[in-house]
Design a protein around this motif. Structure first.
Motif, PDB file in Angstrom:
ATOM      1  N   GLY A 141       0.817  -1.212   0.000  1.00  0.00           N
ATOM      2  CA  GLY A 141       0.000   0.000   0.000  1.00  0.00           C
ATOM      3  C   GLY A 141       0.845   1.253   0.000  1.00  0.00           C
ATOM      4  N   SER A 142       0.223   2.367   0.337  1.00  0.00           N
ATOM      5  CA  SER A 142       0.901   3.659   0.278  1.00  0.00           C
ATOM      6  C   SER A 142       1.652   4.008   1.556  1.00  0.00           C
ATOM      7  CB  SER A 142      -0.116   4.767  -0.024  1.00  0.00           C
ATOM      8  OG  SER A 142      -1.128   4.803   0.983  1.00  0.00           O
ATOM      9  N   GLU A 143       1.334   3.353   2.664  1.00  0.00           N
ATOM     10  CA  GLU A 143       2.069   3.627   3.898  1.00  0.00           C
ATOM     11  C   GLU A 143       3.497   3.073   3.761  1.00  0.00           C
ATOM     12  OE1 GLU A 143       1.141   5.409   6.317  1.00  0.00           O
ATOM     13  OE2 GLU A 143      -1.023   5.580   6.008  1.00  0.00           O
ATOM     14  N   PRO A 144       4.482   3.767   4.329  1.00  0.00           N
ATOM     15  CA  PRO A 144       5.869   3.301   4.203  1.00  0.00           C
ATOM     16  C   PRO A 144       6.039   1.890   4.771  1.00  0.00           C
ATOM     17  CG  PRO A 144       5.810   5.555   5.034  1.00  0.00           C
ATOM     18  CD  PRO A 144       4.399   5.046   5.058  1.00  0.00           C
ATOM     19  N   LEU A 145       6.561   0.999   3.962  1.00  0.00           N
ATOM     20  CA  LEU A 145       6.737  -0.381   4.393  1.00  0.00           C
ATOM     21  C   LEU A 145       7.666  -0.469   5.606  1.00  0.00           C
ATOM     22  CD1 LEU A 145       6.173  -3.377   3.924  1.00  0.00           C
ATOM     23  CD2 LEU A 145       8.030  -3.393   2.237  1.00  0.00           C
ATOM     24  N   GLU A 146       8.633   0.447   5.662  1.00  0.00           N
ATOM     25  CA  GLU A 146       9.556   0.453   6.808  1.00  0.00           C
ATOM     26  C   GLU A 146       8.795   0.605   8.125  1.00  0.00           C
ATOM     27  OE1 GLU A 146       9.580   2.270   4.013  1.00  0.00           O
ATOM     28  OE2 GLU A 146      11.495   3.297   3.785  1.00  0.00           O
ATOM     29  N   GLU A 147       7.751   1.433   8.108  1.00  0.00           N
ATOM     30  CA  GLU A 147       6.990   1.685   9.329  1.00  0.00           C
ATOM     31  C   GLU A 147       6.114   0.485   9.699  1.00  0.00           C
ATOM     32  OE1 GLU A 147       7.246   4.790  11.338  1.00  0.00           O
ATOM     33  OE2 GLU A 147       9.046   4.203  10.216  1.00  0.00           O
ATOM     34  N   THR A 148       5.552  -0.179   8.697  1.00  0.00           N
ATOM     35  CA  THR A 148       4.777  -1.389   8.968  1.00  0.00           C
ATOM     36  C   THR A 148       5.668  -2.460   9.585  1.00  0.00           C
ATOM     37  OG1 THR A 148       3.466  -0.881   6.980  1.00  0.00           O
ATOM     38  CG2 THR A 148       3.189  -3.067   7.969  1.00  0.00           C
ATOM     39  N   LEU A 149       6.843  -2.643   9.006  1.00  0.00           N
ATOM     40  CA  LEU A 149       7.770  -3.653   9.524  1.00  0.00           C
ATOM     41  C   LEU A 149       8.255  -3.292  10.922  1.00  0.00           C
ATOM     42  CD1 LEU A 149       9.810  -4.282   6.259  1.00  0.00           C
ATOM     43  CD2 LEU A 149       8.122  -5.813   7.294  1.00  0.00           C
ATOM     44  N   ARG A 150       8.457  -2.006  11.167  1.00  0.00           N
ATOM     45  CA  ARG A 150       8.875  -1.580  12.513  1.00  0.00           C
ATOM     46  C   ARG A 150       7.781  -1.912  13.530  1.00  0.00           C
ATOM     47  NH1 ARG A 150       9.005   3.421  15.683  1.00  0.00           N
ATOM     48  NH2 ARG A 150       7.859   4.551  14.066  1.00  0.00           N
ATOM     49  N   ALA A 151       6.529  -1.690  13.133  1.00  0.00           N
ATOM     50  CA  ALA A 151       5.416  -2.030  14.020  1.00  0.00           C
ATOM     51  C   ALA A 151       5.349  -3.538  14.251  1.00  0.00           C
ATOM     52  CB  ALA A 151       4.104  -1.528  13.422  1.00  0.00           C
ATOM     53  N   PHE A 152       5.551  -4.313  13.189  1.00  0.00           N
ATOM     54  CA  PHE A 152       5.554  -5.767  13.341  1.00  0.00           C
ATOM     55  C   PHE A 152       6.614  -6.209  14.357  1.00  0.00           C
ATOM     56  CE2 PHE A 152       3.816  -6.879   8.804  1.00  0.00           C
ATOM     57  CZ  PHE A 152       2.535  -6.612   9.234  1.00  0.00           C
ATOM     58  N   LYS A 153       7.786  -5.657  14.239  1.00  0.00           N
ATOM     59  CA  LYS A 153       8.861  -6.066  15.143  1.00  0.00           C
ATOM     60  C   LYS A 153       8.564  -5.658  16.582  1.00  0.00           C
ATOM     61  CE  LYS A 153      12.539  -6.239  11.677  1.00  0.00           C
ATOM     62  NZ  LYS A 153      13.876  -5.772  11.251  1.00  0.00           N
ATOM     63  N   ASP A 154       7.945  -4.494  16.762  1.00  0.00           N
ATOM     64  CA  ASP A 154       7.582  -4.080  18.117  1.00  0.00           C
ATOM     65  C   ASP A 154       6.464  -4.956  18.681  1.00  0.00           C
ATOM     66  OD1 ASP A 154       9.523  -2.167  18.114  1.00  0.00           O
ATOM     67  OD2 ASP A 154       8.174  -0.449  17.916  1.00  0.00           O
ATOM     68  N   LEU A 155       5.511  -5.312  17.847  1.00  0.00           N
ATOM     69  CA  LEU A 155       4.448  -6.216  18.295  1.00  0.00           C
ATOM     70  C   LEU A 155       5.028  -7.569  18.701  1.00  0.00           C
ATOM     71  CD1 LEU A 155       1.713  -5.408  15.618  1.00  0.00           C
ATOM     72  CD2 LEU A 155       1.490  -5.049  18.094  1.00  0.00           C
ATOM     73  N   ARG A 156       6.019  -8.017  17.950  1.00  0.00           N
ATOM     74  CA  ARG A 156       6.677  -9.281  18.309  1.00  0.00           C
ATOM     75  C   ARG A 156       7.406  -9.155  19.641  1.00  0.00           C
ATOM     76  NH1 ARG A 156      10.967 -11.315  14.059  1.00  0.00           N
ATOM     77  NH2 ARG A 156      12.031  -9.483  14.882  1.00  0.00           N
ATOM     78  N   ALA A 157       8.085  -8.046  19.848  1.00  0.00           N
ATOM     79  CA  ALA A 157       8.803  -7.837  21.106  1.00  0.00           C
ATOM     80  C   ALA A 157       7.841  -7.793  22.292  1.00  0.00           C
ATOM     81  CB  ALA A 157       9.619  -6.551  21.024  1.00  0.00           C
ATOM     82  N   GLN A 158       6.616  -7.315  22.040  1.00  0.00           N
ATOM     83  CA  GLN A 158       5.603  -7.239  23.100  1.00  0.00           C
ATOM     84  C   GLN A 158       4.884  -8.568  23.312  1.00  0.00           C
ATOM     85  OE1 GLN A 158       2.970  -4.042  21.865  1.00  0.00           O
ATOM     86  NE2 GLN A 158       4.702  -2.670  21.505  1.00  0.00           N
ATOM     87  N   GLY A 159       5.177  -9.567  22.477  1.00  0.00           N
ATOM     88  CA  GLY A 159       4.534 -10.864  22.610  1.00  0.00           C
ATOM     89  C   GLY A 159       3.146 -10.935  22.000  1.00  0.00           C
ATOM     90  N   LYS A 160       2.779  -9.920  21.212  1.00  0.00           N
ATOM     91  CA  LYS A 160       1.441  -9.922  20.619  1.00  0.00           C
ATOM     92  C   LYS A 160       1.384 -10.642  19.286  1.00  0.00           C
ATOM     93  CE  LYS A 160      -0.007  -5.895  23.211  1.00  0.00           C
ATOM     94  NZ  LYS A 160      -0.461  -4.492  23.206  1.00  0.00           N
ATOM     95  N   ILE A 161       2.532 -10.817  18.646  1.00  0.00           N
ATOM     96  CA  ILE A 161       2.621 -11.665  17.466  1.00  0.00           C
ATOM     97  C   ILE A 161       3.904 -12.489  17.583  1.00  0.00           C
ATOM     98  CG2 ILE A 161       1.373  -9.993  16.050  1.00  0.00           C
ATOM     99  CD1 ILE A 161       3.996  -9.329  14.632  1.00  0.00           C
ATOM    100  N   ARG A 162       3.907 -13.658  16.972  1.00  0.00           N
ATOM    101  CA  ARG A 162       5.108 -14.495  17.000  1.00  0.00           C
ATOM    102  C   ARG A 162       5.967 -14.265  15.759  1.00  0.00           C
ATOM    103  NH1 ARG A 162       3.416 -20.522  17.560  1.00  0.00           N
ATOM    104  NH2 ARG A 162       5.671 -20.806  17.738  1.00  0.00           N
ATOM    105  N   HIS A 163       5.316 -14.130  14.607  1.00  0.00           N
ATOM    106  CA  HIS A 163       6.023 -13.933  13.345  1.00  0.00           C
ATOM    107  C   HIS A 163       5.223 -12.974  12.478  1.00  0.00           C
ATOM    108  CE1 HIS A 163       8.869 -17.193  14.153  1.00  0.00           C
ATOM    109  NE2 HIS A 163       7.841 -17.885  14.604  1.00  0.00           N
ATOM    110  N   PHE A 164       5.864 -12.457  11.438  1.00  0.00           N
ATOM    111  CA  PHE A 164       5.158 -11.562  10.528  1.00  0.00           C
ATOM    112  C   PHE A 164       5.547 -11.865   9.090  1.00  0.00           C
ATOM    113  CE2 PHE A 164       8.947  -9.203  11.967  1.00  0.00           C
ATOM    114  CZ  PHE A 164       9.547  -8.863  10.769  1.00  0.00           C
ATOM    115  N   GLY A 165       4.723 -11.372   8.177  1.00  0.00           N
ATOM    116  CA  GLY A 165       4.980 -11.611   6.762  1.00  0.00           C
ATOM    117  C   GLY A 165       4.142 -10.686   5.910  1.00  0.00           C
ATOM    118  N   VAL A 166       3.979 -11.073   4.637  1.00  0.00           N
ATOM    119  CA  VAL A 166       3.279 -10.228   3.675  1.00  0.00           C
ATOM    120  C   VAL A 166       2.305 -11.080   2.866  1.00  0.00           C
ATOM    121  CG1 VAL A 166       5.158  -8.550   3.532  1.00  0.00           C
ATOM    122  CG2 VAL A 166       5.131 -10.529   1.972  1.00  0.00           C
TER     123      VAL A 166
END
Length: 281
Positions: A113-138
């Motif tokens: 999409g139009s949102e910066p992919l870097e920011e989505t990935l940064r959010a994914f990594k923070d969610l993982r650090a918080q234990g709210k997700i185990r893995h991420f992808g596309v």
């Protein structure tokens, strides 16, 4: 049910999982029963998204897995319009609430999409650090988009690419599937029956599927799923709104096709030229 590793994660999952797109259009009780019967049959990989029914399907899945959360590998997806850093964090919280759980096993960006992919990935990594997700992808990422995601996220970070893949649409085999194989990224095939485009019984391809199915005591749809699974990174997530359909899908996980079977299917449903684009629904 055959299991294989989900890419570099080493998590073993059934090769046949359960998709839930458009379940909001079907009878809720029947869908819940289908999901539960599917879990009983070994289809513990369950995929949904905040987009499906504007959250309604996540709520349905939450009901279906109540009391069985630890049995399933639960996947959801964030809409690109919500995929800013803050938007991704908020979307994940909403999905967790609807799904009645405290974590996702896999969280995907639904399409580029139009949102910066870097920011989505940064959010994914923070969610993982918080234990709210185990893995991420596309999902729905072509070769160029996936290559960029890998470069931004780093090695062994993008766990899967969920893509449109069925007998009549094999475009991912040109570029996307080989790229995933090189990087240890799982390929999850959505709408593996073509979303209403399954070969008619009286078509040439339909007759080939029926012949192979009869030889194995299987159904044409089971044969179709098994063909898609012939390469190691691939998993399939067909939807079933009825228990009987779910059990039919599950049986594909134990089907074995011969090299001759695969060659006949390949001839009946040729790959076609590389058009340089990744089709989506």
């Amino acid at each position: 049910m055959e299991q294989r590793e989900l890419g570099f994660t080493k998590i073993r999952l059934p090769v046949v999982g359960q998709g839930t797109w458009q379940m909001e259009e079907a009878d809720e009780a029947a869908c819940i029963d289908a999901i539960r019967r599917g879990i009983d049959a070994g289809m513990t990989h369950i995929d949904t998204a905040e987009m499906y029914g504007a959250g309604e399907v996540e709520s349905l899945v939450g009901k279906a897995i109540e009391g069985r959360r630890d049995e399933v590998f639960l996947v959801s997806k964030v809409l690109p319009s919500n995929a800013s850093y803050a938007g991704t964090l908020a979307a994940c919280e909403r999905s967790l609430e609807r799904l009645r759980t405290d974590r996702l096993d896999l969280y995907l960006l639904h399409w580029p999409g139009s949102e910066p992919l870097e920011e989505t990935l940064r959010a994914f990594k923070d969610l993982r650090a918080q234990g709210k997700i185990r893995h991420f992808g596309v999902s729905n990422f072509d070769q160029a988009e996936l290559s960029r995601a890998i470069a931004l996220a780093g090695p062994s970070e993008i766990a899967c690419n969920q893509v449109f893949y069925h007998l009549l649409e094999r475009a991912i085999e040109h570029r996307v599937l080989p790229l995933c194989e090189r990087h240890g990224i799982a390929v999850v095939a959505y709408s593996p029956f073509g979303s209403g485009r399954f070969p008619a019984p009286d078509s040439m391809g339909g007759k080939v599927l029926a012949s192979i199915a009869a030889a194995h005591g299987a159904t044409p749809r089971q044969v179709a799923l098994r063909f898609l699974l012939r390469r190691q990174p691939v998993f399939v997530i067909p939807k079933a709104a009825r228990a009987a359909h779910a059990l039919d899908n599950a049986a594909a996980g134990d089907l074995r096709l011969t090299s001759e079977d695969l060659a006949r299917i390949d001839t009946a449903f040729p790959l076609g030229p590389d058009r340089g684009v990744l089709p989506t629904l």
